[in-house]
Write an enzyme that holds these catalytic residues in place. Structure first.
Site, PDB file in Angstrom:
ATOM      1  NE  ARG A 119      62.566  31.986  37.745  1.00 37.32           N
ATOM      2  CZ  ARG A 119      63.812  32.268  37.386  1.00 37.32           C
ATOM      3  NH1 ARG A 119      64.171  33.366  38.096  1.00 37.32           N
ATOM      4  NH2 ARG A 119      64.413  31.841  36.657  1.00 37.32           N
ATOM      5  CE  LYS A 141      38.468  32.154  37.009  1.00 34.08           C
ATOM      6  NZ  LYS A 141      37.372  31.608  36.124  1.00 34.08           N
ATOM      7  CD  GLU A 183      29.697  39.351  33.556  1.00 30.57           C
ATOM      8  OE1 GLU A 183      29.603  38.402  34.483  1.00 30.57           O
ATOM      9  OE2 GLU A 183      30.435  39.047  32.690  1.00 30.57           O
ATOM     10  CE  LYS A 225      35.276  37.184  40.299  1.00 30.47           C
ATOM     11  NZ  LYS A 225      35.733  37.456  38.988  1.00 30.47           N
ATOM     12  CD  GLU A 235      36.354  28.129  37.684  1.00 28.78           C
ATOM     13  OE1 GLU A 235      36.608  29.138  37.686  1.00 28.78           O
ATOM     14  OE2 GLU A 235      35.656  27.615  36.686  1.00 28.78           O
ATOM     15  NE  ARG A 240      36.949  32.525  40.433  1.00 28.97           N
ATOM     16  CZ  ARG A 240      38.090  33.367  40.425  1.00 28.97           C
ATOM     17  NH1 ARG A 240      39.053  33.143  41.453  1.00 28.97           N
ATOM     18  NH2 ARG A 240      38.023  34.242  39.902  1.00 28.97           N
ATOM     19  CG  ASN A 244      31.615  29.904  34.738  1.00 32.77           C
ATOM     20  OD1 ASN A 244      32.302  30.887  34.472  1.00 32.77           O
ATOM     21  ND2 ASN A 244      32.464  29.034  35.122  1.00 32.77           N
ATOM     22  CG  HIS A 247      29.673  33.708  31.911  1.00 32.88           C
ATOM     23  ND1 HIS A 247      28.574  34.430  32.676  1.00 32.88           N
ATOM     24  CD2 HIS A 247      30.655  34.497  31.783  1.00 32.88           C
ATOM     25  CE1 HIS A 247      29.257  35.423  32.781  1.00 32.88           C
ATOM     26  NE2 HIS A 247      30.328  35.634  32.324  1.00 32.88           N
ATOM     27  CG  HIS A 251      31.822  30.694  25.290  1.00 36.22           C
ATOM     28  ND1 HIS A 251      33.420  31.213  25.241  1.00 36.22           N
ATOM     29  CD2 HIS A 251      32.275  29.400  24.369  1.00 36.22           C
ATOM     30  CE1 HIS A 251      34.100  30.727  24.421  1.00 36.22           C
ATOM     31  NE2 HIS A 251      33.815  29.528  23.843  1.00 36.22           N
ATOM     32  CG  HIS A 265      31.936  38.672  28.385  1.00 36.63           C
ATOM     33  ND1 HIS A 265      31.855  37.419  28.139  1.00 36.63           N
ATOM     34  CD2 HIS A 265      31.534  39.113  29.730  1.00 36.63           C
ATOM     35  CE1 HIS A 265      31.741  36.835  29.264  1.00 36.63           C
ATOM     36  NE2 HIS A 265      31.780  37.624  30.168  1.00 36.63           N
TER      37      HIS A 265
HETATM   38  N1  LIG Z   1      39.929  37.820  35.285  1.00 32.47           N
HETATM   39  C1  LIG Z   1      38.624  37.762  35.366  1.00 32.47           C
HETATM   40  O1  LIG Z   1      38.098  37.257  36.198  1.00 32.47           O
HETATM   41  C2  LIG Z   1      37.770  38.235  34.193  1.00 32.47           C
HETATM   42  C3  LIG Z   1      36.291  38.400  34.523  1.00 32.47           C
HETATM   43  C4  LIG Z   1      35.434  38.841  33.469  1.00 32.47           C
HETATM   44  C5  LIG Z   1      36.067  39.539  32.184  1.00 32.47           C
HETATM   45  N2  LIG Z   1      37.336  39.050  31.999  1.00 32.47           N
HETATM   46  C6  LIG Z   1      37.928  39.595  30.873  1.00 32.47           C
HETATM   47  O2  LIG Z   1      37.837  41.099  30.554  1.00 32.47           O
HETATM   48  C7  LIG Z   1      37.593  41.523  29.328  1.00 32.47           C
HETATM   49  C8  LIG Z   1      36.683  42.461  28.991  1.00 32.47           C
HETATM   50  O3  LIG Z   1      36.975  43.588  29.724  1.00 32.47           O
HETATM   51  P1  LIG Z   1      36.147  44.837  29.426  1.00 32.47           P
HETATM   52  O4  LIG Z   1      34.634  44.563  29.355  1.00 32.47           O
HETATM   53  O5  LIG Z   1      36.254  45.820  30.623  1.00 32.47           O
HETATM   54  O6  LIG Z   1      36.701  45.398  28.052  1.00 32.47           O
HETATM   55  P2  LIG Z   1      37.904  46.448  27.868  1.00 32.47           P
HETATM   56  O7  LIG Z   1      38.907  46.370  28.724  1.00 32.47           O
HETATM   57  O8  LIG Z   1      38.221  46.058  26.511  1.00 32.47           O
HETATM   58  O9  LIG Z   1      37.165  47.735  27.640  1.00 32.47           O
HETATM   59  C9  LIG Z   1      36.120  48.088  26.869  1.00 32.47           C
HETATM   60  C10 LIG Z   1      36.539  49.344  26.013  1.00 32.47           C
HETATM   61  O10 LIG Z   1      36.199  50.486  27.065  1.00 32.47           O
HETATM   62  C11 LIG Z   1      37.357  51.546  26.821  1.00 32.47           C
HETATM   63  N3  LIG Z   1      37.369  52.179  28.293  1.00 32.47           N
HETATM   64  C12 LIG Z   1      37.558  51.313  29.340  1.00 32.47           C
HETATM   65  N4  LIG Z   1      37.467  52.429  30.439  1.00 32.47           N
HETATM   66  C13 LIG Z   1      37.002  53.285  30.025  1.00 32.47           C
HETATM   67  C14 LIG Z   1      36.880  54.667  30.833  1.00 32.47           C
HETATM   68  N5  LIG Z   1      36.651  54.755  31.817  1.00 32.47           N
HETATM   69  N6  LIG Z   1      36.521  55.426  29.747  1.00 32.47           N
HETATM   70  C15 LIG Z   1      36.243  55.355  28.345  1.00 32.47           C
HETATM   71  N7  LIG Z   1      36.901  54.399  27.694  1.00 32.47           N
HETATM   72  C16 LIG Z   1      37.069  53.364  28.546  1.00 32.47           C
HETATM   73  C17 LIG Z   1      38.536  50.586  26.561  1.00 32.47           C
HETATM   74  O11 LIG Z   1      39.546  51.302  25.949  1.00 32.47           O
HETATM   75  C18 LIG Z   1      37.737  49.587  25.675  1.00 32.47           C
HETATM   76  O12 LIG Z   1      37.772  50.111  24.284  1.00 32.47           O
HETATM   77  C19 LIG Z   1      37.654  40.252  28.816  1.00 32.47           C
HETATM   78  O13 LIG Z   1      38.848  39.962  27.901  1.00 32.47           O
HETATM   79  C20 LIG Z   1      37.258  39.185  29.591  1.00 32.47           C
HETATM   80  O14 LIG Z   1      37.761  38.096  29.181  1.00 32.47           O
HETATM   81  C21 LIG Z   1      38.259  38.860  32.954  1.00 32.47           C
HETATM   82 ZN   LIG Z   2      31.339  37.388  32.295  1.00 33.87          ZN
END
Ligand SMILES: NC(=O)c1ccc[n+]([C@@H]2O[C@H](COP(=O)([O-])OP(=O)(O)OC[C@H]3O[C@@H](n4cnc5c(N)ncnc54)[C@H](O)[C@@H]3O)[C@@H](O)[C@H]2O)c1
Ligand SMILES: [Zn+2]
Length: 364
Positions: A119, A141, A183, A225, A235, A240, A244, A247, A251, A265
Site C-alpha cells: 500500500r 507521475k 524537453e 518543472k 494537473e 501543469r 504538454n 505533446h 503524441h 518521444h
Molecule cells: N512520469 C513523467 O512525468 C514522465 C514524463 C515524461 C516521460 N515519461 C515516460 O518516460 C519514458 C521514456 O523515458 P526515457 O526516454 O528515459 O526512455 P528509457 O527509460 O526507455 O531509456 C531509453 C534507453 O536508454 C537506455 N539507457 C538509460 N540510461 C542510460 C545510460 N545512462 N547509459 C546507457 N543507456 C541508458 C535504456 O536502457 C533504454 O534503452 C516513457 O515511458 C514516458 O512515458 C514520464
Molecule cells: Zn514529454
C-alpha cells in the site's frame, strides 16, 4: 552542487544536481538502507553501463538489483507484476525505500510499484537519461501503459529524493540525449524566454555533453518543472497542462509511427513544438519570427522539424484522428497548448480538429 526543493508540504523533496554525484551516493542513500541493504530497480542496459558505479559508491551497502528488460514494453502490467512480486520476494516492508535507477521507463514503473506495494512505500529517483533528469523523475507521475493507451494506469507518488548526475549521460546514445534536450527547450518555450535564448547560444554544447552547459540546462529545466508541479501537483488548474506543449501534436506523430524507434518521444515533442508554433502563427496568435526561431533551433541541434523528414506529410486527417484519443481531452474537446510567442504558452480549448488536419496537410 545545485539543490532544488519541490515544495509540496509533507511530500516535499530535494533534487540534487552535480557531476559525479553518483560516486557520492552513499552520503545521500545510506539513511535509506535497512539492515544494510537497498532494493534497486533498473534495466539491464543501465545496470551494465552504470551499475558498477553505484555499487562502488555504496560499498558497505548490499544492493539488491531488480532488473527489467530495457524498453517501453517493461512499463506494462506484466512488468509491474514482475517488479512487485520480486520486491515482495525480497521481503520489502513499508518503511523500505526503493531506488529507481534508469530512464523514464524505470522511473515510472518503479515509482508505480512503490506507490502500490505494501500500500505504498518510498522511492528515490536516480535518473539516467536526459529526459528522465529534466522531466520524468520530477513531479511524481508514475504508471504503466495499457491496451487503451500509454500511461493510463498509474498514481501520483512523489519521490523522497532525486539524485541527478549528468555524467551518467556519457554512456547514453547521443540520439537519446537530443531527444531529452527537446524537453529542456520546451520549458523555455512555455514560460522562460531567457532560457530559450540561452539555449540558442549554448544548446549545441549541451547536446555535445559540455559539463557546464549541460549542468546549467538541466538545472534550469528542473527549476521550471518544480515550479509548475508546486503550483499544480495533480494537473487540476491547467498550469501543469502547459507542460504538454508539443505533446498533442507529438503524441499523434508517435501514434502514426507506431510508438517505435522511428521517432523517439523527445523527437516527436520537438516537431510537435514546431507545429504548435506554426499553427499559432496561422491562427494569428504568434509572430512568425518566433516560430521560425523554434524551427531553426531544433534543426540546429539535430532534431526533426518537418513532417517530410519523419515521413508524415499530407496525413492530416489521420494525425488529427489520433488527437481525439488524447487523454488530455476534456468535455469532448482536445486542449491544445498554443503560444503567443516564445515563453508565452497557453491552453486553447477552442481548436477545431478539422482545422488542425487542414493545417497539417498544408505543412510540409
Ligand atoms: N512520469 C513523467 O512525468 C514522465 C514524463 C515524461 C516521460 N515519461 C515516460 O518516460 C519514458 C521514456 O523515458 P526515457 O526516454 O528515459 O526512455 P528509457 O527509460 O526507455 O531509456 C531509453 C534507453 O536508454 C537506455 N539507457 C538509460 N540510461 C542510460 C545510460 N545512462 N547509459 C546507457 N543507456 C541508458 C535504456 O536502457 C533504454 O534503452 C516513457 O515511458 C514516458 O512515458 C514520464
Ligand atoms: Zn514529454
Amino acid at each position: 552542487m545545485d539543490s532544488i526543493t519541490v515544495g509540496l508540504g509533507s511530500r516535499s523533496y530535494d533534487i540534487l544536481i552535480e557531476d559525479g554525484l553518483l560516486g557520492r551516493a552513499a552520503e545521500h542513500l545510506a539513511d535509506f538502507a535497512r539492515d544494510g541493504r537497498l532494493l534497486v530497480v533498473s534495466d539491464e542496459t543501465v545496470w551494465r553501463a552504470q551499475g558498477q558505479r553505484l555499487k562502488d559508491a555504496l560499498g558497505g551497502v548490499d544492493l539488491l538489483p531488480i532488473l527489467v528488460a530495457p524498453g517501453e514494453d517493461s512499463k506494462s502490467w506484466a512488468g509491474l507484476q514482475s517488479v512487485c512480486d520480486r520486491l515482495l520476494a525480497e521481503g520489502i516492508e513499508r518503511k523500505d525505500v526503493i531506488v529507481a535507477f534508469g530512464g523514464g521507463v524505470v522511473g515510472d514503473l518503479a515509482g508505480f510499484a512503490a506507490a502500490i506495494v505494501n500500500r505504498g512505500c518510498g522511492f528515490v529517483q536516480i535518473p539516467t537519461t536526459l529526459l528522465a533528469q529534466v522531466d520524468s523523475s520530477v513531479g511524481g507521475k508514475t504508471g504503466i501503459n495499457v491496451a487503451a493507451g500509454k500511461n493510463l494506469v498509474g498514481a501520483f507518488h512523489q519521490p523522497k529524493l532525486v539524485l541527478i548526475d549528468p555524467t551518467v549521460l556519457d554512456t547514453l546514445d547521443p540520439r537519446q540525449v537530443r531527444a531529452g534536450y527537446a524537453e529542456i527547450a520546451k520549458y523555455g518555450l512555455i514560460e522562460d524566454p531567457e532560457l530559450f535564448a540561452w539555449l540558442e547560444r549554448n544548446g549545441a554544447e549541451v547536446v555535445a555533453g559540455d559539463s557546464d552547459a549541460r549542468h546549467h540546462a538541466i538545472a534550469a529545466a528542473v527549476r521550471g518543472k518544480a515550479k509548475v508541479v508546486e503550483a499544480d501537483e495533480r494537473e487540476m488548474s491547467g498550469r501543469r497542462a502547459l507542460l504538454n506543449l508539443g505533446h498533442t501534436f507529438g503524441h499523434a506523430l508517435e501514434a502514426a509511427t507506431g510508438f517505435s524507434d522511428k521517432l523517439y518521444h523527445g523527437e516527436a515533442v520537438a516537431l510537435g513544438c514546431v507545429l504548435a508554433f506554426d499553427f499559432s502563427v496561422e491562427r494569428g496568435l504568434c509572430p512568425a519570427e518566433d516560430a521560425a526561431r523554434v524551427r531553426a533551433h531544433f534543426a540546429e541541434v539535430g532534431l526533426p522539424t518537418t513532417l517530410a523528414e519523419v515521413g508524415l506529410s499530407r496525413r492530416g486527417a489521420e494525425l488529427a484522428s489520433h488527437m481525439t484519443h488524447d487523454k488530455k481531452r476534456e468535455g469532448g474537446r482536445t486542449a491544445f497548448i498554443l503560444a503567443h510567442g516564445i515563453g508565452q504558452a497557453f491552453v486553447d480549448k477552442s481548436v477545431d480538429l478539422a482545422d488542425v488536419a487542414a493545417f497539417l496537410d498544408r505543412t510540409s
